[in-house]
Each structure stands twice: as structure tokens, then as C-alpha cells.
Design an enzyme around this catalytic site. Structure first.
Site, short mmCIF file in Angstrom:
data_model
loop_
_atom_site.label_atom_id
_atom_site.label_comp_id
_atom_site.label_asym_id
_atom_site.label_seq_id
_atom_site.Cartn_x
_atom_site.Cartn_y
_atom_site.Cartn_z
N LYS B 193 0.84 -1.19 0.00
CA LYS B 193 0.00 0.00 0.00
C LYS B 193 0.88 1.23 0.00
O LYS B 193 1.42 1.61 1.03
CB LYS B 193 -0.93 0.04 1.21
N SER B 247 4.35 7.33 10.69
CA SER B 247 4.36 8.02 11.97
C SER B 247 4.25 7.04 13.13
O SER B 247 3.71 5.93 12.99
CB SER B 247 3.18 8.99 12.05
N GLU B 269 9.11 1.18 11.22
CA GLU B 269 10.14 2.19 11.13
C GLU B 269 9.41 3.51 11.26
O GLU B 269 8.63 3.89 10.37
CB GLU B 269 10.88 2.04 9.79
N CYS B 303 12.67 10.88 8.44
CA CYS B 303 12.55 10.37 9.81
C CYS B 303 13.84 10.57 10.60
O CYS B 303 13.80 10.69 11.82
CB CYS B 303 12.16 8.90 9.79
N GLU B 400 8.10 15.90 16.64
CA GLU B 400 8.63 15.78 15.28
C GLU B 400 7.84 16.69 14.34
O GLU B 400 6.63 16.55 14.23
CB GLU B 400 8.51 14.32 14.81
#
Lengths: 490, 452
Positions: B193, B247, B269, B303, B400
Site C-alpha cells: 500500500k 508516523s 520504522e 525520519c 517531530e
């Protein structure tokens, strides 16, 4: 408040001697009462009567244990202690297990119901083997240096997580503790361990040995508590970086959910099984019978890897069933401390009721009770070795894990037929012709045969990750990649 | 029949054809349920590019069934490591052949400059595929001595089975390659996806999957809304393993869904708030270059972005102006313009998010050294923004941001630097600059991060 203790003088055929040790919550090298001041009764499954009470640990005790573990990890354990020293301490602990092996076996037989002889020959012996095996790994935790280009040095370090939570079951109390302590301590982690509230005694005895071996206080902390309080507290604790759980698949899910909802801690799970045992026409019949017996009746069927579905090829089915039944009938049920007993009671009333309920479902759903099917005796939780035949694949006794001395014997025609049936568990996955088993361990011409150096763990819903062997080290190390620039200017 | 659209490439006469159906069993097909399609936009111009089919739960079921069939019959243990290696290498070759087109498509959908997509993202992706192609025939187990007379024990690594893979929008092609390569190398089949914000290059790459010769069903591509396709994959009982990059908040949901469904294996991750430490012995020019790169690369949508910078007090006044000057050098603009070194942020949602953090930084009292002012033209532009005089409790320091927004703080001792760096719930990466060798090793050991 001072700690609870357990004292008993054993006067049995296989073990005579006195035991006397503290049974409080074990935090930072000290025994004490639990934060709530409550206790948990320990029941002897041979009699159904209370042996003693031990301190109950709850979420507050888990908190205190995590703090102690964190401090120990930062100050007196972790990478501050070289691997060689961690290995020495593990070997020292193994030596102490060996010195006290009779006592430990006796506690196991009293608390869990397995026979003293099996506890000594299998549980205690393997625990010692596992501790020594991981002692040998402690100074061999290697990363890699990886070639990228000449202006960079890249390498990996395999670092301990920090504080790890470990939750173990009641079927092999001492051995499960050793399987958890070994790799976690070898790699430098500090531990908060919750043994099963049904079988706390051998773990509590080991706490005193941990002190005696010389592990710094706080490196290993042991809390006896209930799953929904202490266990849940461990799974969701924000100060715990990794949780390892052995037990039922149902609880395994809850552990993983709690980890997801709290701090995404690393999770390994060793869960249930409904393992197939397959006997082809050309097998050595007597060998197959003996291993099959061991596969389902050893430890009273209370093994995650029990060979509880016995598939026998049609050419030898009748002969196999006859010999298998004869040998099963000859198994001696008796006092765990009697020298000639093979099988003691099941571990608890709850388990006894569960297994009898499965047996009744087998009867109700129309399977044939070929052997057994009833309680043995009137006191304690013994169940007769039970064999069902003429089963259908959708029966509960064929699909679900019983965790008792109950085997189903199923006839098959050819390899294709049996592989399809064997892989059809948990309503999940069917594999085609020529597929190997979808299983983490395949035993060829043996069963229930484990070694410290061979990995063990599950496919599908039997678990995540592997224990034993070198593979277990991965469960307790975090990989750090370090890139050192040797001259690339930008 | 799912239709294809032709997208115009700015400042050129060429067009890129994109199939807008779901890629299942090597064919582009419409959804069986026809939910609203996914609208795809160009973040540099805010213009509508095209609509692609969105997968429903039933489409996911079909894709999973296709992947399962392929695993059982034509992939998995039915194909040797040599053959898997050959096919993955072929795929890498095709991506390399079409790198210009793929880079232009990546730029249209994600906004990153064409030259960066081509020379970095795609180059890395090709390298990644070739790397794992090389492993495909080297999947090793162990033989373990128990007792030479009585028993042989061997371990035999096997592909897990059908893998659900969910990838983000910041490196669409590169994240695709990182997921696809190792899974294919060991023999797993895939239901992928891509992000609903950036589905186009995944669909284009699917054409190359077919051209390379992978059997139908080995890779299936199903753009979908996160709460539909993503949730479905994470909870699917026909999937053996889910790999997710995105996220932290969504990562939790994936992990939970795996637990409550079938205990599928999970790898995640997730996010980061990575610290960069500049010690007094560092080469100041080089450190400033790396620190700027650390927060501005990919417009901060990374990230591992070095989004917190801590400078030793003895060199602070010298270092910070040099850093600011270097950050200002970066040209953020339309990716088809050769001068651009960075593009816009990927969407309106991200634009609003990042600006809301910038506003909160101002409100909580941090000092805006550079940036912090919106542009007036269309496009989701965020220019390099540096905050100084920050406190640990500020949102811009703790959370973040995922944009080109840097917080700069000061430290005195090495231990203080380490404590500041580790004061976060994240732990993806950390950086340090020093020419003191022993310090480099001490500090890198002490940093709680997966990459130093």
C-alpha cells in the site's frame, strides 16, 4: 514489613531434607512484603491443599523493580561489566543450581506436580545446561564492520536493551526461568521477571542463589503476581524496553497489544501449539510408539510443543494403536515423590477442569474414548492418560490446545493427505502438496527433544521470535549502526 | 478496465502515462466496490494531477488471495534463490533504464527536485535492489552439533509468506525499494500500500515488475486510504507479516491490529527527533554543512532529520552564523527548475502542520534566526527556518515537525550534550562532530539511537 518465608522438611522416598528460604518480592537484592501487603496461596496439586503463602507483587512493586533494574543497568551492569564477567556469573549460578539440584527438583515436584525424578533429570539438568550455554556466549556478542567506501568506517554494535520484562508459565517453572535469564543476562540486560502465580517456589529459591552467585543488586528482580495486575504492569510499563512472554496465545495477544499502546517495546512471544506427530508405514514401530508416548504424556501433556495430534498411516495404524495403548496403560500415575511414578497431577484445579471439559467435549462430539477419559484417584488433580480415536477435523479436541495427557490418533492414507491435515490448525493456513510443515521445530524420529543450542519457537500464532541457540541473543540486543566519516567533505 | 492517464512534464513536450487501477496479479484493475477515487496533487502548484483507484477492504482481500496463491504455487519455495536474484536484478536494470521518467513523475507528485529524485532516490533504490538480489541465493541456516553419534540438528530459514507493506510519502520510490527488495530476495510475496498522497511512482514501478518477469501475484499494489487499506492489511488474517514505515502514532495502530488479529510478525520504522552535537574540536565549516544538510535534505521530511542541534558554548557564537548562511544558500523551488535544491512540503496537511509548529515556536518564545515567513505564491512552501534560544519543554524541541525547521541549543560539558541528546522518546538517529577520537567513541556509545 519483613518477608514471608517457606520452611518444610521433606521425608519422601526420593528426597529427604529441609528447605527454608525467603518468599517475599525480590527487588534490588532484597526480599520484602509486596506494596499492598497481600499474599498468594501456593497449592500442592497432589492434595489440593495450601503449602504456604508468598508475597504478592502488584503494579507498584513492578515500578520499584523497574527503577532498581534501571539503576543497576546504568551503574553496575550493562556494558559496564565485560562479557567475560557476565559469563562467569552465569556459570557461578549454574554451579549453584547443580549444588542444590535435589532441593530444586523437590520444590518443582511439590509445587508443579511433576515427578521428582523427571524434575531432576530433565528440568534441573536442562536449566543448568542453558545457563552454561549462555555463559559461553556472554563475551561473544559481535557486531559487524561493513565496507561502504574508503572515506567511511561503518560498524554495528549489538547493545543490550536495558530493562527487560519477562513473564513465564507454570509448566516448567525453573526451566522457563533459565531460558529467560540466560540470554538476557549474557547480553547485559537487567530483568524484571514475573513467574506464574501457580508455581512460584523454585523461582524464589533461585533469587537467593542469584545473590549468592554475586550478581549486583537490581540486575534480576522477581515478582510473584497475577497476570492481570503484575503481568499487565510489565507489558505496559514505559520504563521497560522489551518484554518476553511464554504462555497462552490468548494472553500473548494482550501482551503485544499493551506493548503497542504503551511505548512500542520490543516483544517476543512463545505461545501455544497443537503439534502434529506423523508416523509413516516404514517407521520403526516400537521407536515410534515410545517417542509418541513421550510426545503427548511427558510432563502430563503440559508442553507447548506436545505432539497432541498423532497421525498414523493406514498400513500400521492397527498395530501402532495396539502397542501405543498398551504402553499408555502401563504408565504409572502416583505421588510425584515416589521413585516409580511417571505421571503426577495436573498443575491446578483450573487446568484439571479445563482438560476434563475438553475430554467431555470429545465424548459429546462423538469421538471414541479408546483409553482413559476419567479422573485418576479422588484426591489431587490426576487425569488418566487418554486416547481418542475416530475423530473429525473440526472437533474441539482436534483443533484446540488441551494442555493435558490427551492424545488424538488419526489415520491417514498418504503424504498429501497428512500434510494437509497437519497444517490445518488455528483455522488458518493450508499448505499444498510437498510443503514442509509450517512449524518452528520439526522432529524427525524423536519428539519433545530440546537442546540449549538449537532454536525453539513458533510459526503462525504459536509465537514471535526464537528462544535457545544463538538466535535468542537477537531477542535481547538492539543494533546500533555507527558511521564514522574519515574524510568525506561536502 | 482501469484507465490510464497521460501527465504532462513541465518545460518539455513529453508525457508520462500512468495506469490508475489497482495492480493485482500483474494487471491494472478497477476496484470491485468503486469507492471514491484518490485525488493526486502537485505540491509545487497545488494543481490536480489525476485520480487513481482506491482499494476497498474487498480489494485488499483479492490482493491478499493473489499473493497467497503466488506464494504457494509460483514463488515462495517454488523458485530458487538464483531465479529470485535474476529477477530482482532485472527489475533494478529497468528502473535504471527509466530513471528520468520515474524522477519526473516523483517530482510531479512529491515535489522533490528531478535531479535529486534521479541521482539520489532512484540511484539508492537501484543499489538497494541489486544489494538484496545478491543475497537471494545466500540464505543460510546453521548445522548444530548435538552429539555426533545420535543426532543432527539444522536450522532452515524460510520465507514468512504473504507480507503487507505500508510505505510513506517522503521517499515514495526509495521506500518502495527498501521494502520490496529484501522481501522478494527471501521468497515472500507482497501486498503493497503506497501512500495515498504519493501513489503514482508505485503504480509506474508495478509496470516494470511485470516487464521484469515476476509471476502474477508476487507484488500487488493497492493505493488506499490509511484507515481502509492500511488498517485492513494490519488486521488481515491472511497476512503473515506487516512492515510499516510512517508516523509513530500510526505505527502503534498497526502493532495493535496485528496483536488483536492473528499475531502477525511486525516491523516498524517510525519517527524521530534526532539530535546533532557540535563539539568544540569539530571542523566548523564541515560541521555546519552536515548540520544544514541534516535538517534541510528532502525539505526536512525525513525520519532521521537532525532537527535538534546542540552546539558547545565555546564555539556557539562562531558556529551559528555560519550555519545560518549555509541554510540560506539552499534554493527551495519547483523541482523542474534546475536551480532547486529542495522542493515544497508534500501536501496541504503537512503545510498546515509545519506552519503550526513554526507559530508555536514563536509563541513559546523562541527566537527566529532565519525563515519563519510564509510565501505568497501557490505551492506548499516552507523555507529553511532556524530557532535559537530554545527550551527543552517547547513543542518545537519535543515533537517531530517533519519540515525544514531546526531548533538550536547550547551545552557546556560532554555529559550535558549526551543528556540533552537522549532526552526524547525517539531514538532513530543522532549525529556528532568532533575531531577528538576518544570523544567520538565515548559519545557514540552513549547516544541512545539506532544510527549514529
Amino acid at each position: 514489613m519483613s518477608t514471608t518465608t517457606f520452611s518444610l522438611e521433606f521425608k519422601s522416598e526420593t528426597f529427604k531434607g529441609k528447605v527454608n528460604f525467603p518468599t517475599g518480592v525480590f527487588i534490588d537484592g532484597q526480599f520484602s512484603a509486596g506494596a499492598e501487603g497481600t499474599t498468594i496461596d501456593v497449592i500442592n496439586p497432589s492434595t489440593g491443599k495450601v503449602i504456604t503463602s508468598v508475597a504478592e507483587g502488584t503494579a507498584k512493586d513492578v515500578d520499584r523493580a523497574v527503577k532498581a533494574a534501571k539503576r543497576a543497568f546504568t551503574e553496575s551492569w550493562g556494558l559496564k561489566v565485560p562479557g567475560s564477567q557476565r559469563g562467569q556469573l552465569l556459570n557461578k549460578l549454574a554451579d549453584l543450581f547443580e549444588r542444590h539440584s535435589d532441593e530444586l527438583a523437590a520444590l518443582e515436584a511439590l509445587d508443579n506436580g511433576k515427578t521428582f525424578n523427571w524434575a531432576k533429570a530433565a528440568d534441573v539438568a536442562m536449566s543448568i545446561g542453558v545457563l552454561r550455554y549462555y555463559a559461553g556466549w556472554a563475551d561473544k556478542i559481535h557486531g559487524q564492520t561493513i565496507e561502504t567506501h574508503e572515506d567511511k568506517l561503518a560498524y554495528t554494535r549489538h547493545e543490550p536493551f536495558g530493562v527487560v520484562g519477562q513473564i513465564i508459565p507454570w509448566n516448567f517453572p525453573l526451566m522457563m526461568m533459565a531460558w529467560k535469564l540466560g540470554p538476557a543476562l549474557a547480553t547485559g540486560n537487567a530483568i524484571v521477571l514475573k513467574p506464574s502465580e501457580f508455581t512460584p517456589l523454585s523461582a524464589l529459591r533461585v533469587c537467593s542463589l542469584i545473590n549468592e552467585a554475586g550478581f549486583p543488586p537490581g540486575v534480576v528482580n522477581v515478582i510473584i503476581g497475577y497476570g492481570h495486575t503484575a503481568g499487565q504492569a510489565i507489558a505496559e510499563h514505559l520504563g521497560i524496553d522489551k518484554v518476553a512472554f511464554t504462555g497462552s496465545t490468548l494472553v500473548g495477544r494482550k501482551i503485544m497489544e499493551a506493548a503497542a499502546k504503551s511505548n512500542l517495546k520490543n516483544v517476543t512471544l512463545e505461545l501455544g501449539g497443537k503439534s502434529p506427530n506423523i508416523i509413516f508405514n516404514d517407521a520403526d514401530l516400537d521407536l515410534a510408539v515410545n517417542w509418541s508416548l513421550h510426545g503427548i504424556f511427558w510432563n502430563h501433556g503440559q508442553c507447548c510443543c506436545a505432539g497432541s495430534r498423532i497421525f498414523v498411516q493406514s498400513g500400521i495404524y492397527d498395530k501402532f494403536l495396539e502397542r501405543f495403548t498398551a504402553k499408555s496403560k502401563a504408565l504409572k500415575l502416583g505421588d510425584p515423590f515416589a521413585g516409580d511414578s511417571y505421571q503426577g497431577p495436573q498443575v491446578s484445579k483450573i487446568q484439571f477442569d479445563r482438560i476434563m471439559d475438553f475430554i467431555n467435549s470429545g465424548k459429546e462430539q462423538g469421538a471414541t474414548v479408546h483409553l482413559g477419559g476419567e479422573q485418576h484417584g479422588t484426591e489431587g488433580y490426576w487425569i488418566q492418560p487418554t486416547i481418542f480415536t475416530n475423530t473429525k477435523p473440526d472437533m474441539r479436541i482436534v483443533q484446540e490446545e488441551i494442555f493435558g495427557p490427551v492424545g488424538v490418533v488419526i489415520k491417514f492414507e498418504d503424504q498429501e493427505d497428512v500434510l494437509r491435515q497437519a497444517n490445518d490448525t488455528l483455522h488458518y493456513q493450508r499448505d499444498p502438496i510437498r510443503a514442509q510443515f509450517a512449524a518452528g521445530t520439526a522432529w524427525i524420529n524423536c519428539a519433545n527433544s530440546l537442546h540449549p543450542n538449537v532454536p525453539f519457537g513458533g510459526y503462525k500464532q504459536s509465537g514471535v521470535g526464537r528462544e535457545l541457540g544463538e538466535y535468542a541473543l537477537n531477542n535481547y540486543t538492539n543494533v546500533k549502526a555507527v558511521h564514522i566519516n574519515l574524510g568525506q567533505h561536502i | 478496465m482501469a484507465k490510464a492517464v497521460d501527465l504532462s512534464v513541465p518545460s518539455s513536450n513529453s508525457k508520462i502515462r500512468v495506469h490508475t487501477g489497482l495492480f493485482i496479479n500483474n494487471e491494472f484493475v478497477p476496484s470491485v466496490d468503486n469507492p471514491d477515487p484518490i485525488n493526486v496533487f502537485n505540491p509545487s502548484t497545488e494543481e490536480f494531477l489525476c485520480a487513481v483507484a482506491a482499494a476497498s477492504e474487498r480489494d485488499v482481500d483479492i490482493a491478499v488471495a493473489a499473493a497467497r496463491k503466488a506464494f504457494r504455487e509460483t514463488w515462495g519455495k517454488n523458485v530458487s534463490g538464483f531465479e529470485r536474484s535474476r529477477l530482482i536484478n532485472k527489475l533494478a536494470d529497468l528502473i535504471e533504464r527509466d530513471k528520468q521518467t520515474l524522477a519526473e513523475l516523483e517530482c510531479l507528485n512529491n515535489g522533490k527536485p528531478v535531479k535529486i529524485a534521479r541521482d539520489f532516490d532512484i540511484s539508492d533504490s537501484v543499489g538497494c535492489l541489486r544489494y538484496y538480489a545478491g543475497w537471494a541465493d545466500k540464505i543460510l541456516g546453521q548445522s548444530i552439533e548435538i552429539d555426533h553419534k545420535a543426532k543432527i540438528a539444522i536450522t532452515h530459514p524460510e520465507p514468512i509468506g504473504v507480507c503487507g507493506q505500508i510505505i510513506p510519502w517522503n521517499y515514495p520510490i526509495q521506500m518502495w525499494a527498501w521494502k520490496v527488495a529484501p522481501a522478494l530476495a527471501v521468497g515472500c510475496t507482497i501486498v503493497m500500500k503506497p501512500s495515498e498522497i504519493t501513489p503514482l511512482t508505485a503504480l509506474k514501478l508495478s509496470e516494470l515488475v511485470k516487464e521484469a518477469g515476476f509471476p502474477p501475484g508476487v507484488i500487488n499494489t493497492i493505493p488506499s486510504l490509511g484507515p481502509v487499506g492500511g488498517a485492513s492489511l494490519a488486521a488481515h488474517k491472511g497476512i503473515d507479516k506487516v512492515a510499516f514505515t510512517g508516523s509513530t502514532i500510526t505505527g502503534r495502530k498497526v502493532f495493535e491490529a496485528a496483536a488483536t488479529s492473528n499475531l502477525k510478525k511486525v516491523s516498524l520504522e517510525l519517527g524521530g527527533k534526532s539530535p546533532h552535537l557540535i563539539f568544540e574540536s569539530a571542523n566548523i565549516e564541515q560541521a555546519a554543512n552536515w548540520a544544514a544538510l541534516g535538517i534541510l535534505y528532502n525539505t526536512g521530511q525525513d525520519c532521521t532529520a537532525g532537527s535538534r542541534l546542540y552546539v558547545q558554548d565555546t564555539i556557539y557564537d562562531k558556529f551559528v552564523p555560519i550555519l545560518a548562511a549555509k541554510a540560506k544558500e539552499l534554493v527551495i523551488g519547483n523541482g523542474f527548475d534546475e536551480r532547486s535544491g529542495g522542493g515544497p512540503v508534500v501536501s496541504k496537511t503537512q503545510y498546515d502542520r509545519v506552519w503550526s509548529y513554526i507559530e508555536s515556536g514563536k509563541k513559546e518564545g523562541a527566537n527566529v534566526l532565519i525563515g519563519g515567513e510564509k510565501r505568497s505564491e501557490p505551492g506548499y512552501w516552507v523555507d529553511a527556518t532556524i530557532f535559537t534560544d530554545v527550551r527543552s519543554d517547547m513543542k518545537i524541541v519535543k515533537e517531530e515537525i517533519f519540515g525544514p525547521v531546526l531548533s538550536v541549543g547550547k551545552f557546556h560539558t560532554e555529559q550535558e550534550a549526551i543528556d540533552l541528546a537522549n532526552d526524547t522518546t525517539y531514538g532513530l538517529a543522532a549525529g556528532l562532530h568532533s575531531t577528538d577520537q576518544a570523544q567520538c567513541h565515548r559519545v557514540s556509545s552513549a547516544l541512545e539511537a539506532g544510527t549514529v
